[in-house]
Design an enzyme around this catalytic site. Structure first.
Site, mmCIF file in Angstrom:
data_model
loop_
_atom_site.group_PDB
_atom_site.id
_atom_site.type_symbol
_atom_site.label_atom_id
_atom_site.label_comp_id
_atom_site.label_asym_id
_atom_site.label_seq_id
_atom_site.Cartn_x
_atom_site.Cartn_y
_atom_site.Cartn_z
ATOM 1 N N ASN A 68 0.836 -1.194 0.000
ATOM 2 C CA ASN A 68 0.000 0.000 0.000
ATOM 3 C C ASN A 68 0.874 1.249 0.000
ATOM 4 O O ASN A 68 2.101 1.177 -0.019
ATOM 5 C CB ASN A 68 -0.962 -0.039 1.191
ATOM 6 C CG ASN A 68 -2.278 0.650 0.903
ATOM 7 O OD1 ASN A 68 -2.313 1.677 0.244
ATOM 8 N ND2 ASN A 68 -3.354 0.073 1.397
ATOM 9 N N HIS A 98 23.824 -0.588 11.781
ATOM 10 C CA HIS A 98 25.100 0.019 12.170
ATOM 11 C C HIS A 98 25.609 -0.635 13.447
ATOM 12 O O HIS A 98 24.826 -1.160 14.239
ATOM 13 C CB HIS A 98 24.920 1.520 12.436
ATOM 14 C CG HIS A 98 24.419 2.274 11.247
ATOM 15 N ND1 HIS A 98 25.248 2.775 10.285
ATOM 16 C CD2 HIS A 98 23.164 2.608 10.851
ATOM 17 C CE1 HIS A 98 24.536 3.395 9.361
ATOM 18 N NE2 HIS A 98 23.267 3.293 9.680
ATOM 19 N N GLY A 124 -0.241 -1.540 9.140
ATOM 20 C CA GLY A 124 0.208 -0.175 8.909
ATOM 21 C C GLY A 124 1.293 0.288 9.866
ATOM 22 O O GLY A 124 1.226 0.056 11.069
ATOM 23 N N THR A 147 11.770 -7.267 15.840
ATOM 24 C CA THR A 147 13.211 -7.266 16.112
ATOM 25 C C THR A 147 13.816 -8.662 16.080
ATOM 26 O O THR A 147 15.035 -8.795 16.046
ATOM 27 C CB THR A 147 13.501 -6.645 17.487
ATOM 28 O OG1 THR A 147 12.862 -7.442 18.490
ATOM 29 C CG2 THR A 147 12.991 -5.212 17.572
ATOM 30 N N LYS A 165 -1.112 -13.955 19.708
ATOM 31 C CA LYS A 165 -2.169 -14.911 19.382
ATOM 32 C C LYS A 165 -1.606 -16.010 18.501
ATOM 33 O O LYS A 165 -0.853 -15.755 17.570
ATOM 34 C CB LYS A 165 -3.317 -14.207 18.652
ATOM 35 C CG LYS A 165 -4.507 -15.083 18.398
ATOM 36 C CD LYS A 165 -5.667 -14.281 17.855
ATOM 37 C CE LYS A 165 -6.889 -15.174 17.783
ATOM 38 N NZ LYS A 165 -8.074 -14.441 17.390
#
Length: 168
Positions: A68, A98, A124, A147, A165
């Site tokens: 999108n 980095h 989003g 992460t 979930k």
């Protein structure tokens, strides 16, 4: 060029064919070829402008890919995206990173590859960080920061993202 408002859908499709590393990697279909058979082998790749990408050549997408508006992809290393993957507005995928040490960070940048499985929906403004592998049939909630690797068949949310979930 891709983000210019006067571009037609066909013009954007041609730009994507030259920009992306490949589509439908399992079919060995390179987006750099402008062959009708290749186009039919890799249907339904849609990327809404504006779209921001670092190199393009390191991005591989499968069938039925949708990004999108306002997605950013830093593909300093390989990014492999499976079939039926949908990115909501503002998704960011970063392979660039980095060193943590301040002195070394002044002159060093490196990248870690990212893999995204099949049937994944990334909500989003979610952020996918370097070196992450996201499994199959995963939902990443809006605003999540991924992460670490994500197993198959789960929904992750939060900062940092964690399993909220089981989808099995």
């Amino acid at each position: 060029e891709y983000n210019q408002p006067e571009r037609t859908a066909k013009e954007r499709e041609i730009i994507l064919q030259t920009l992306l590393g490949s589509c439908c990697p399992g079919d060995n279909t390179s987006s750099t070829t402008n062959n009708k058979e290749d186009d039919e082998a890799c249907p339904a790749i849609c990327i809404e402008p504006p779209f921001h990408i670092d190199y393009g050549i390191n991005l591989r997408v499968g069938r039925n890919f949708y990004a999108n508006f306002n997605c950013t992809i830093l593909d300093c290393a390989a990014i492999t995206i499976g079939d039926n993957v949908f990115l909501a507005p503002g998704v960011q995928i970063y392979t660039a990173t980095h060193p943590l040490g301040a002195i070394e960070r002044r002159s060093t940048e490196f990248a870690k590859p990212i893999e995204i499985g099949n049937d994944v929906w990334i909500g989003g403004a979610a952020i996918i960080l370097p070196g992450v592998r996201i499994g199959n049939r995963v939902v990443v909630a809006a605003g999540a920061v991924v992460t670490k690797d994500v197993e198959d068949d789960v929904m992750v949310a939060g900062v940092p993202a964690r399993v909220v979930k089981n989808l099995r």
